[in-house]
Design an enzyme around this catalytic site. Sequence first.
Site: not given
Lengths: 121, 98, 111
Positions: C110-111
């Site tokens: 997840c960024i």
Amino acid sequence: MSEIKKFMFVNRKAPHGTIYALESLEVVLITAAFDQDVSLVFLDDGVYQLKKGQQTKGIETKNFSSAYRALEGYDIEKLYVEKESLELRGISEEDLLVDVTVLGRAEMGELMDQQDVILSF
Amino acid sequence: MLHIINKSPLANCSLDSCLRVAQPGDILLIEDAIYAATIGNAFEGKLREAMGRFKIYVLQPDVDARGFTGRVIEGVSPVDYSGFVELTTTNKTCQSWL
Amino acid sequence: MASIEVDGKAYETDEEGYLTNLADWNTEVANYIAKTENINMTDQHWEVVNFLREYFEEYQIAPAVRVLTKAIGKRFGAEKGTSEYLYGLFPYGPGKQACKIAGLPKPTGCI
């Protein structure tokens, strides 16, 4: 993404005893975001990663074996297991928690030869 | 004497070395070494042969974690963590084969 | 170690506010975390949060946004299986915010 490459992850270690299996799985899940042609190979003790019925409560670690069943949702559907590795360990395809393609060692070698990138765990 | 093995016999030779060198006594298989005690694995013959000279134990939580509950070779004794501790205290010496 | 306090009880979190212990989660904690994220929980929000908890229960991972979007569409209808819909509910990212509210770890990748 300009060009699709063939990525192969080679898993040769048993789960739980070392961190390799879990690390490999995490990298695979991240790689899924890049829409590449991903194959997972399970060889030697790596086939133990897919053994059904792993219950890690007693050793108080994360039971990441459930996550192999999520791979399909990540569009990672090419899972290959070497036949000889299963036989040496007294387990069969029915003992595995996901659908796989069982290959003999010669076919496995051919498949390896066709890849652009190979990551070994 | 208690010998403790924690490596898979199909990926590492520590169990092989132990069986070659050790005098009769207790062997406890923990972590990835429990695969040695699973039915039908390629090391089964060697382990069965060793059972004449050694008393073989497996750490049950490690068996369960690896999905081999109920598939341990007959004659191998399961122990829990307190059984593990007991083995280390009832034996005069203890060696971990790393 | 960071923590949050809900109804007089302290819950351990990581430095980004994700619950450390999955079992600590309850609806009050979820509502509290939602408030800190400026989200007013509606039935649609709960649908996603509950789905995430179910997904985690089954696979022991938090799904990537792309995977979540597809799965939501399959379960609740195609009109909900879009990033527009999910980002409409969770403006800072459905993976990040919804997972936090659901008491799950931050999704892998997840960024």
